[in-house]
Each structure stands twice: as structure tokens, then as C-alpha cells.
Design a protein around this motif. Structure first.
Motif, short mmCIF file in Angstrom:
data_model
loop_
_atom_site.label_atom_id
_atom_site.label_comp_id
_atom_site.label_asym_id
_atom_site.label_seq_id
_atom_site.Cartn_x
_atom_site.Cartn_y
_atom_site.Cartn_z
N ASP A 15 17.61 -5.80 -1.37
CA ASP A 15 17.56 -7.05 -2.36
C ASP A 15 19.02 -7.17 -2.13
O ASP A 15 20.01 -6.55 -2.37
CB ASP A 15 17.13 -6.76 -3.83
N ASP A 16 19.22 -8.67 -1.48
CA ASP A 16 20.83 -9.14 -1.42
C ASP A 16 21.00 -10.59 -2.25
O ASP A 16 19.90 -11.34 -1.59
CB ASP A 16 20.91 -8.69 -0.08
N ALA A 17 22.00 -11.32 -1.86
CA ALA A 17 22.62 -12.21 -1.98
C ALA A 17 23.75 -12.54 -0.55
O ALA A 17 24.40 -12.00 -0.53
CB ALA A 17 23.21 -12.70 -3.08
N PHE A 18 23.14 -12.81 0.61
CA PHE A 18 24.25 -13.35 1.48
C PHE A 18 25.22 -14.39 1.93
O PHE A 18 24.76 -15.11 1.47
CB PHE A 18 23.25 -13.42 2.77
N LEU A 19 25.96 -13.52 0.71
CA LEU A 19 27.22 -15.57 0.32
C LEU A 19 28.07 -15.47 1.57
O LEU A 19 29.25 -16.80 1.82
CB LEU A 19 28.51 -13.91 -0.62
N SER A 20 27.80 -14.97 3.07
CA SER A 20 28.42 -15.71 4.11
C SER A 20 28.03 -16.35 4.88
O SER A 20 27.06 -16.32 6.41
CB SER A 20 29.59 -14.68 4.46
N GLY A 21 26.46 -16.29 4.38
CA GLY A 21 25.09 -17.03 4.76
C GLY A 21 25.16 -15.81 6.42
O GLY A 21 24.77 -15.06 6.19
N GLY A 22 24.39 -16.59 7.24
CA GLY A 22 24.37 -15.73 8.42
C GLY A 22 25.17 -14.45 9.19
O GLY A 22 24.68 -13.70 9.78
N GLU A 23 27.05 -14.81 8.74
CA GLU A 23 27.64 -13.59 9.13
C GLU A 23 26.83 -12.40 8.47
O GLU A 23 27.32 -11.76 8.83
CB GLU A 23 29.07 -13.90 8.51
N PRO A 55 0.76 -1.34 -0.03
CA PRO A 55 0.23 0.22 1.01
C PRO A 55 0.30 0.71 -0.18
O PRO A 55 0.67 2.50 -0.41
CB PRO A 55 -0.93 -0.39 0.93
N GLU A 56 2.23 1.24 0.34
CA GLU A 56 2.53 2.26 0.42
C GLU A 56 3.63 2.42 -0.42
O GLU A 56 3.91 0.81 -0.80
CB GLU A 56 3.40 3.01 2.60
N PRO A 57 4.68 3.20 -0.59
CA PRO A 57 5.47 3.65 -1.37
C PRO A 57 7.08 3.05 -1.29
O PRO A 57 7.73 3.13 0.29
CB PRO A 57 6.12 5.31 -2.02
N TRP A 58 7.38 1.46 -1.42
CA TRP A 58 8.69 0.87 -1.30
C TRP A 58 9.58 1.14 -2.39
O TRP A 58 9.37 0.83 -3.28
CB TRP A 58 8.98 -0.24 -1.12
N LEU A 59 11.05 1.94 -1.39
CA LEU A 59 12.22 2.42 -2.10
C LEU A 59 12.83 1.04 -2.48
O LEU A 59 12.86 -0.04 -1.24
CB LEU A 59 12.97 2.96 -1.51
N SER A 60 13.21 0.63 -3.59
CA SER A 60 14.40 -0.85 -4.00
C SER A 60 15.97 -0.47 -3.94
O SER A 60 16.08 0.20 -4.82
CB SER A 60 13.86 -2.03 -5.33
N VAL A 61 16.28 -1.19 -3.14
CA VAL A 61 18.12 -0.78 -3.08
C VAL A 61 18.35 -2.40 -3.43
O VAL A 61 18.30 -2.94 -2.66
CB VAL A 61 18.88 0.54 -2.63
N GLY A 62 19.85 -3.18 -3.97
CA GLY A 62 20.10 -3.78 -4.06
C GLY A 62 21.96 -3.96 -4.19
O GLY A 62 21.59 -2.68 -4.87
N VAL A 63 22.39 -5.08 -4.00
CA VAL A 63 23.39 -5.37 -4.13
C VAL A 63 23.87 -4.93 -5.25
O VAL A 63 24.72 -4.14 -5.59
CB VAL A 63 23.44 -6.34 -3.95
N ASP A 64 22.69 -5.59 -6.56
CA ASP A 64 23.41 -5.04 -7.64
C ASP A 64 23.93 -4.06 -8.04
O ASP A 64 24.86 -3.79 -9.38
CB ASP A 64 22.80 -6.16 -9.00
N THR A 65 22.44 -3.01 -7.80
CA THR A 65 22.89 -1.08 -7.17
C THR A 65 24.47 -1.08 -7.54
O THR A 65 25.03 -0.59 -7.73
CB THR A 65 21.76 -1.03 -7.27
N PHE A 66 24.55 -1.76 -6.05
CA PHE A 66 25.69 -1.05 -5.02
C PHE A 66 26.90 -1.51 -5.71
O PHE A 66 28.08 -1.08 -6.11
CB PHE A 66 26.10 -1.67 -3.84
N VAL A 67 26.97 -2.80 -6.37
CA VAL A 67 28.11 -3.36 -7.31
C VAL A 67 28.73 -2.95 -8.24
O VAL A 67 29.44 -2.53 -8.95
CB VAL A 67 28.18 -4.27 -7.68
#
Length: 184
Positions: A92-100, A28-40
Motif C-alpha cells: 500500500d503506497d503513495a508514489f510521491l514522485s509518480g513514475g520515478e 484465496p490465499e493469505p496476503w500480507l499487507s505492508v504499507g508506507v504508513d507502516t514504514f513511516v
């Protein structure tokens, strides 16, 4: 409780970005999307393929150098600052180190209300998507399919192996509705 940040974690080509776009469409509200790909993509070219930045191995492995880690920490702090000042944010992320990786992001998001979403996908299906995309190092999807989830705690998990993005987004939106946030 009002969720301020949604963290979507999954391996390469698991369907995270499609899920995020669908969430943006139905929440219902506007949500910004930020992702690891944007950072890279924002990294200077000198850090791409370098030992101090980010390098992709021939078999799909991702190697992160000290400068990458330092800049990623600053980026994550900035994303958290946006949420602290009132923006609703989906990461939007990919936790390459899992829980860390999750623990590091938790520190950045301390004090914020966060919904943790795991996006699973059979590695073979993700590998097929990876090939079809044409913009990923072949092998990343298989390597990351399970590894990004090791030691990670979620509020909800979805599986895109046999479900489309909108179906998964509807499940997440229903979970949020149970917390008091209604989809459009």
C-alpha cells in the motif's frame, strides 16, 4: 503466471487501505499487507519532521530527506525478500514522485510477478475523508490525488470516488481471476 506482489498506489485518503483489507478478505490465499504508513510509523522519532527524514508541510506537501530515502530503499528490499521467500504481499503506497517512484520499486521487485493497481479518487472527496480521519495533514489528499499517478503504468485502475472498497476489491480480484487466481 502467479502474482506474488500486488502494489496499490494512490493518494492520501484515496481508499487504498480499505481496498487492501477487502482484498485480504476475498483472495484465496493469505496476503500480507505492508504499507508506507507502516514504514513511516517505524521510523525513529528523530526522523519525523526533520530535513533528513520525513516532514509534512503546512499545505500538505511531503518532503523526504536522504536518510528517509535510504531507509525506504532498505525497507522495500526487505518486502521484496519476503515475496521471494514465498509470502504473498500487498504493498500500500503513495508514489510521491509518480513514475520515478514506480521505477525505484520495480527495481526492488525485479524477478517477481507484480500486479500494479492504481487507486483514483476525486481530490475533493479524498479531502473530505482526510478531514474525517483526523490523522493527516490537511491538503495532502488534494496535492496527491493526481500527482501520484503521473507517469505510472497500471495493470488495473479503480476509482473509489463513487465505489466502495469491496466493489473495487472485487474488480481487482476479477482481474486476478483472469490471470488464474480465484477469489474466496
Amino acid at each position: 503466471m502467479a502474482i506474488q506482489v500486488i502494489v496499490v498506489n494512490g493518494g492520501s485518503s484515496s481508499g487504498k487501505s480499505g481496498l487492501v483489507r477487502c482484498l485480504q478478505a476475498i483472495l484465496p490465499e493469505p496476503w500480507l499487507s505492508v504499507g508506507v504508513d507502516t514504514f513511516v510509523d517505524a521510523l525513529p522519532p528523530a526522523l519525523s519532521g526533520s530535513g533528513d527524514g520525513i516532514a509534512f508541510g503546512a499545505d500538505g506537501e511531503v518532503n523526504l530527506g536522504d536518510e528517509y530515502v535510504r531507509l525506504e530503499e532498505a525497507w522495500r528490499s526487505g518486502v521484496a525478500a519476503m515475496a521471494r521467500t514465498g509470502a504473498l504481499v500487498i504493498i500500500d503506497d503513495a508514489f510521491l514522485s509518480g513514475g520515478e517512484s514506480q521505477a525505484r520499486l520495480r527495481r526492488n521487485l525485479d524477478g517477481l510477478e507484480v500486479l500494479w493497481v492504481g487507486v483514483r479518487c476525486d481530490g475533493r472527496i479524498a479531502a473530505g475523508r482526510e478531514i474525517a480521519r483526523g490523522d493527516r495533514t490537511v491538503g495532502m489528499a488534494i496535492l496527491q490525488a493526481d500527482a501520484v499517478h503521473v507517469g505510472v503504468d497500471y495493470d488495473i485502475e479503480v476509482d473509489t470516488t463513487d465505489m466502495g472498497s469491496i466493489q473495487c476489491a472485487t474488480l481487482v480480484a476479477a482481474h486476478l481471476a483472469g490471470l488464474g487466481l480465484q477469489p474466496r
